[in-house]
Design a protein around this motif. Sequence first.
Motif, PDB file in Angstrom:
ATOM      1  N   TYR A  55      43.813  48.229  35.239  1.00  0.00           N
ATOM      2  CA  TYR A  55      44.127  49.053  36.170  1.00  0.00           C
ATOM      3  C   TYR A  55      44.081  48.427  37.680  1.00  0.00           C
ATOM      4  O   TYR A  55      44.933  48.372  38.502  1.00  0.00           O
ATOM      5  N   TRP A  56      42.828  47.949  37.763  1.00  0.00           N
ATOM      6  CA  TRP A  56      42.570  47.247  39.096  1.00  0.00           C
ATOM      7  C   TRP A  56      43.316  46.239  39.456  1.00  0.00           C
ATOM      8  O   TRP A  56      43.801  46.003  40.578  1.00  0.00           O
ATOM      9  N   THR A  57      43.463  45.402  38.362  1.00  0.00           N
ATOM     10  CA  THR A  57      44.430  44.123  38.704  1.00  0.00           C
ATOM     11  C   THR A  57      45.829  44.407  38.854  1.00  0.00           C
ATOM     12  O   THR A  57      46.496  43.868  39.515  1.00  0.00           O
ATOM     13  N   ALA A  58      46.419  45.564  38.102  1.00  0.00           N
ATOM     14  CA  ALA A  58      47.658  45.871  38.457  1.00  0.00           C
ATOM     15  C   ALA A  58      47.785  46.532  39.847  1.00  0.00           C
ATOM     16  O   ALA A  58      48.904  46.462  40.340  1.00  0.00           O
ATOM     17  N   LYS A  59      46.631  47.075  40.420  1.00  0.00           N
ATOM     18  CA  LYS A  59      46.664  47.420  42.106  1.00  0.00           C
ATOM     19  C   LYS A  59      46.515  46.247  42.974  1.00  0.00           C
ATOM     20  O   LYS A  59      46.471  46.251  44.103  1.00  0.00           O
ATOM     21  N   GLY A  60      46.313  45.034  42.159  1.00  0.00           N
ATOM     22  CA  GLY A  60      46.146  43.871  43.149  1.00  0.00           C
ATOM     23  C   GLY A  60      44.984  43.172  43.226  1.00  0.00           C
ATOM     24  O   GLY A  60      44.534  42.371  44.122  1.00  0.00           O
ATOM     25  N   ALA A  61      43.955  43.842  42.562  1.00  0.00           N
ATOM     26  CA  ALA A  61      42.555  43.111  42.658  1.00  0.00           C
ATOM     27  C   ALA A  61      42.538  41.701  41.758  1.00  0.00           C
ATOM     28  O   ALA A  61      43.067  41.471  41.024  1.00  0.00           O
ATOM     29  N   GLN A  62      41.824  40.661  42.577  1.00  0.00           N
ATOM     30  CA  GLN A  62      41.694  39.374  41.915  1.00  0.00           C
ATOM     31  C   GLN A  62      40.518  39.279  41.089  1.00  0.00           C
ATOM     32  O   GLN A  62      39.484  39.936  41.460  1.00  0.00           O
ATOM     33  N   LEU A  63      40.529  38.604  40.110  1.00  0.00           N
ATOM     34  CA  LEU A  63      39.196  38.275  39.348  1.00  0.00           C
ATOM     35  C   LEU A  63      38.736  37.107  39.941  1.00  0.00           C
ATOM     36  O   LEU A  63      39.057  36.168  40.296  1.00  0.00           O
ATOM     37  N   SER A  64      37.313  36.975  40.019  1.00  0.00           N
ATOM     38  CA  SER A  64      36.522  36.004  40.448  1.00  0.00           C
ATOM     39  C   SER A  64      36.431  34.849  39.085  1.00  0.00           C
ATOM     40  O   SER A  64      36.979  35.303  38.117  1.00  0.00           O
ATOM     41  N   ASP A  65      36.104  33.760  39.556  1.00  0.00           N
ATOM     42  CA  ASP A  65      36.449  32.597  38.459  1.00  0.00           C
ATOM     43  C   ASP A  65      35.341  32.990  37.247  1.00  0.00           C
ATOM     44  O   ASP A  65      35.901  33.032  36.000  1.00  0.00           O
ATOM     45  N   ARG A  66      34.013  33.407  37.648  1.00  0.00           N
ATOM     46  CA  ARG A  66      33.204  33.952  36.553  1.00  0.00           C
ATOM     47  C   ARG A  66      33.571  35.048  35.795  1.00  0.00           C
ATOM     48  O   ARG A  66      33.811  34.911  34.557  1.00  0.00           O
ATOM     49  N   VAL A  67      34.187  35.977  36.449  1.00  0.00           N
ATOM     50  CA  VAL A  67      34.633  37.167  35.748  1.00  0.00           C
ATOM     51  C   VAL A  67      35.985  36.980  34.960  1.00  0.00           C
ATOM     52  O   VAL A  67      36.140  37.411  33.776  1.00  0.00           O
ATOM     53  N   ALA A  68      36.599  35.905  35.346  1.00  0.00           N
ATOM     54  CA  ALA A  68      37.965  35.505  34.515  1.00  0.00           C
ATOM     55  C   ALA A  68      37.515  35.090  33.188  1.00  0.00           C
ATOM     56  O   ALA A  68      38.199  35.346  32.224  1.00  0.00           O
ATOM     57  N   ILE A  69      36.466  34.109  33.201  1.00  0.00           N
ATOM     58  CA  ILE A  69      36.122  33.631  31.931  1.00  0.00           C
ATOM     59  C   ILE A  69      35.451  34.611  31.100  1.00  0.00           C
ATOM     60  O   ILE A  69      35.552  34.711  30.080  1.00  0.00           O
ATOM     61  N   LEU A  70      34.589  35.552  31.691  1.00  0.00           N
ATOM     62  CA  LEU A  70      34.024  36.592  30.705  1.00  0.00           C
ATOM     63  C   LEU A  70      35.126  37.468  30.163  1.00  0.00           C
ATOM     64  O   LEU A  70      35.057  37.817  29.038  1.00  0.00           O
ATOM     65  N   VAL A  71      35.960  37.602  31.001  1.00  0.00           N
ATOM     66  CA  VAL A  71      37.133  38.774  30.556  1.00  0.00           C
ATOM     67  C   VAL A  71      38.064  37.879  29.267  1.00  0.00           C
ATOM     68  O   VAL A  71      38.360  38.402  28.338  1.00  0.00           O
TER      69      VAL A  71
END
Length: 80
Positions: A55-71
């Motif tokens: 939901y938040w990424t669809a609203k334009g939120a960006q993932l930090s590098d570490r969170v992108a790896i966890l996801v």
Amino acid sequence: MIRLARVGARKQPYYRVVVIEKSRARNGRSVEVVGTYNPRTNPASVTLKQDRIDYWTAKGAQLSDRVAILVAKQGAPVAA
């Protein structure tokens, strides 16, 4: 931005995955908590609310590098 906020005691890190404005401090007031990350367990334990992250990424939120790896490790596709 979706990033980690440290909440553990000294030398005992524990993190919340939070939605927060990019300009705020690391542990500043967040909009929403969307998961947790505990690197001290073996293997590290990760709990994510994938629907809220989407939901938040669809609203334009960006993932930090570490969170992108966890996801990505959770097996969910990472939105670009």
